[in-house]
Design an enzyme around this catalytic site. Structure first.
Site, PDB file in Angstrom:
ATOM      1  N   LYS A  77       6.100   2.620  -7.017  1.00 62.81           N
ATOM      2  CA  LYS A  77       5.331   3.259  -5.967  1.00 62.81           C
ATOM      3  C   LYS A  77       4.076   3.879  -6.574  1.00 62.81           C
ATOM      4  O   LYS A  77       4.140   4.549  -7.610  1.00 62.81           O
ATOM      5  CB  LYS A  77       6.180   4.335  -5.276  1.00 62.81           C
ATOM      6  CG  LYS A  77       7.346   3.755  -4.475  1.00 62.81           C
ATOM      7  CD  LYS A  77       6.865   2.996  -3.249  1.00 62.81           C
ATOM      8  CE  LYS A  77       8.014   2.524  -2.381  1.00 62.81           C
ATOM      9  NZ  LYS A  77       7.552   1.796  -1.186  1.00 62.81           N
ATOM     10  N   ASP A 118       3.465  -0.824  -5.096  1.00 61.91           N
ATOM     11  CA  ASP A 118       3.381  -0.625  -3.646  1.00 61.91           C
ATOM     12  C   ASP A 118       2.624   0.667  -3.362  1.00 61.91           C
ATOM     13  O   ASP A 118       3.065   1.750  -3.736  1.00 61.91           O
ATOM     14  CB  ASP A 118       4.792  -0.542  -3.043  1.00 61.91           C
ATOM     15  CG  ASP A 118       4.775  -0.505  -1.521  1.00 61.91           C
ATOM     16  OD1 ASP A 118       3.672  -0.476  -0.932  1.00 61.91           O
ATOM     17  OD2 ASP A 118       5.863  -0.500  -0.920  1.00 61.91           O
ATOM     18  N   GLU A 127       1.358  -4.212  -3.099  1.00 66.14           N
ATOM     19  CA  GLU A 127       1.754  -4.195  -1.699  1.00 66.14           C
ATOM     20  C   GLU A 127       0.906  -3.183  -0.918  1.00 66.14           C
ATOM     21  O   GLU A 127       0.690  -2.057  -1.379  1.00 66.14           O
ATOM     22  CB  GLU A 127       3.236  -3.793  -1.645  1.00 66.14           C
ATOM     23  CG  GLU A 127       3.960  -4.226  -0.409  1.00 66.14           C
ATOM     24  CD  GLU A 127       5.465  -4.000  -0.548  1.00 66.14           C
ATOM     25  OE1 GLU A 127       6.067  -3.569   0.431  1.00 66.14           O
ATOM     26  OE2 GLU A 127       6.024  -4.249  -1.643  1.00 66.14           O
ATOM     27  N   ASP A 176       2.539  -5.366   4.118  1.00 66.80           N
ATOM     28  CA  ASP A 176       3.806  -4.778   4.586  1.00 66.80           C
ATOM     29  C   ASP A 176       3.562  -4.046   5.914  1.00 66.80           C
ATOM     30  O   ASP A 176       3.821  -4.595   6.993  1.00 66.80           O
ATOM     31  CB  ASP A 176       4.389  -3.849   3.502  1.00 66.80           C
ATOM     32  CG  ASP A 176       5.705  -3.204   3.930  1.00 66.80           C
ATOM     33  OD1 ASP A 176       6.211  -3.521   5.023  1.00 66.80           O
ATOM     34  OD2 ASP A 176       6.243  -2.364   3.176  1.00 66.80           O
ATOM     35  N   LYS A 221      10.359  -6.783   7.570  1.00 66.16           N
ATOM     36  CA  LYS A 221      11.478  -5.823   7.685  1.00 66.16           C
ATOM     37  C   LYS A 221      11.933  -5.797   9.140  1.00 66.16           C
ATOM     38  O   LYS A 221      11.096  -5.758  10.053  1.00 66.16           O
ATOM     39  CB  LYS A 221      11.021  -4.409   7.289  1.00 66.16           C
ATOM     40  CG  LYS A 221      10.651  -4.263   5.830  1.00 66.16           C
ATOM     41  CD  LYS A 221      10.100  -2.868   5.531  1.00 66.16           C
ATOM     42  CE  LYS A 221       9.655  -2.776   4.082  1.00 66.16           C
ATOM     43  NZ  LYS A 221       8.765  -1.626   3.843  1.00 66.16           N
TER      44      LYS A 221
HETATM   45 MG   LIG Z   1       6.087  -1.525   1.153  1.00 66.85          MG
END
Ligand SMILES: [Mg+2]
Length: 366
Positions: free
Chosen positions: A163, A192, A220, A245, A269
Site C-alpha cells: 500500500k 496500490d 493499482e 480498481d 471485486k
Molecule cells: Mg486496490
C-alpha cells in the site's frame, strides 16, 4: 422452489493486526451475512456484504435498509430463477454491496438446485486453474513494513501488494526500496495507491517507478476513480502496468477504461460490481479486449470471498487473485468454501458455494 424469507445478521470478525491503507484503518471485519430461505427444506442460499463506505458508499444500515425495503418485497414469494439476478440491478441503483450479498445467495441456490459447485454452474468447461493469492502489506513505517513483508514471505506468500500513497511519493519510494532490498528477488511486489495521487504526483511516481528499477510489477489505481482519461494517459505513458480498481464498478466503467486506454489490468471485486452477474458482464468486456483480470476483495470474510473464488475459477481472463482479507482474521468463523494452503487457494467439496450454511446461521444468529 419459492423464496420464503430473507434473513440478515451483523457479525464482527476481529483481525490479527489492524489493516491500513491510504484511505482507512480496519480492526474488525464488519459483515452482514444474508440467508435466502425457500419453501424446500434445507435449501438456503448464503451471502455476505461489507460496508466499505469510503469506496462503495455502503454502510451497515444502508445495506440492511436495501434488503428490508427493496430486496425483500422484490424476492419473497417469487420462484427461484436466473431472471432475479438481473432484476436486483434494475430495481435500485448503487447499493452494490447489498446486491452482491443477494446475488451470491441466489447463485448459491441456483447452483445447489443444479447440483453443481457454483464455478461449474457458471462455466461448464472451467479448465483447471491453480490460483495463488497475494498478501497485502499495510501502510506503516518502512521498518515495520519490511518486518511484516519478511514474515509473509516466510509464511509462503510469493506476491506482496504494498500500500502506498499516504505520505509524499519520496517516502513511498523509500519504503519500496527498503522492501526490495530486504526481500528475495523472486518475491513479486506490486503497489496500490488507492486513488491517493493528483496528476503531478502520479506522473512523478510512475516516472520514478520506471527509473528506480524496483521491479514493481504493477501500480493499482494511482488517481481518483473518476479520472478516466488521466488513468489511460498513465497506463499508456509508462512501462509499469497500471491496474484499474476503484475506477471499475460496472460494465459502463469497463467500457470507459477501454476507451481511454486503461486496458491492461483490471481488479474486479464483487462488492463493487454488485455480485457475480455484473462481474461476468465486466469479464466479457475484458475478454473481448484481452484485458488481464485480478479478482480482489474488500475487508471481507470467507463467505463472499468464496463467491469471488467461484467466479475467478469460472472466468478465463482472471489470472490472479487478491484474497488475503480472510487470512487476516484472528479466528475463522466459516466452515467450507474457500481453503488456503499458504498462498494457494482452492474450494471445499459441495454444491453452490459449498459453505456450511447451518453452521454459519447458528454462529451469526445467536
Ligand atoms: Mg486496490
Amino acid at each position: 422452489m419459492f423464496i420464503t424469507d430473507i434473513k440478515y445478521y451483523r457479525y464482527g470478525t476481529p483481525l490479527k493486526k489492524p489493516f491500513k491503507t491510504s484511505l482507512r484503518t480496519v480492526e474488525v471485519i464488519e459483515s452482514i451475512y444474508v440467508f435466502i430461505e425457500t419453501n424446500v427444506d434445507g435449501f438456503v442460499g448464503v451471502g455476505e456484504a461489507v460496508p466499505t463506505y469510503v469506496i462503495t458508499g455502503d454502510t451497515k444500515g444502508g445495506i440492511e435498509a436495501a434488503i428490508e425495503e427493496v430486496f425483500k418485497p422484490l424476492l419473497i414469494n417469487k420462484p427461484l430463477s436466473k431472471d432475479l439476478l438481473q432484476e436486483i440491478h434494475e430495481i435500485i441503483v448503487g447499493n452494490t454491496s447489498a446486491k452482491a450479498a443477494i446475488d451470491m445467495a441466489l447463485y448459491d441456490l441456483l447452483a445447489q438446485d443444479a447440483e453443481l459447485p457454483l464455478y461449474k454452474y457458471l462455466n461448464h468447461n472451467p479448465g483447471n486453474k491453480s490460483l495463488e493469492t497475494c498478501y497485502t502489506v499495510s501502510l506503516n513505517e518502512a521498518d515495520e513494513m519490511v518486518a511484516d513483508a519478511l514474515r509473509y514471505v516466510r509464511e509462503g506468500y510469493n506476491h506482496l501488494k504494498i500500500k502506498v500513497g499516504k505520505d509524499n511519493v519520496e517516502t513511498d519510494l523509500n519504503r519500496l526500496k527498503a522492501l526490495r532490498n530486504a526481500l528475495p528477488t523472486k518475491v513479486i511486489l506490486s503497489a496500490d495507491a488507492n486513488q491517493a495521487w493528483d496528476e503531478e504526483s502520479a506522473h512523478y511516481a510512475l516516472k520514478h517507478f520506471d527509473e528506480a528499477n524496483l521491479n514493481i510489477e504493477s501500480i493499482e489505481q494511482p488517481v481518483n476513480r473518476y479520472e478516466y482519461s488521466l488513468l489511460g494517459e498513465l497506463a499508456r505513458g509508462y512501462h509499469i502496468p497500471v491496474m484499474a480498481d476503484e475506477s471499475l464498478f460496472s460494465p459502463y466503467d469497463a467500457n470507459q477504461l477501454i476507451e481511454t486506454g486503461a486496458d491492461k489490468l483490471w481488479n474486479i471485486k464483487l462488492m463493487k460490481s454488485g455480485g457475480i452477474f455484473q462481474a461476468l458482464k465486466i469479464h466479457a468486456i475484458a475478454k473481448s479486449h484481452n484485458v488481464s483480470c485480478m479478482v480482489g476483495c474488500m475487508m471481507e470474510t470467507h463467505v463472499s470471498v468464496t463467491a469471488a473464488l467461484h467466479f475467478s475459477l469460472a472466468a478465463d481472463q482472471v489470472e490472479r487473485v487478491d484474497f488475503d482479507a480472510p487470512l487476516m482474521v484472528l479466528q475463522r468463523e466459516v466452515q467450507g468454501g474457500i481453503q488456503y494452503d499458504k498462498a494457494k487457494v482452492f474450494l471445499s467439496e459441495g454444491n453452490g458455494l459449498g459453505i456450511d450454511r447451518a453452521y454459519l446461521y447458528k454462529k451469526v444468529s445467536s
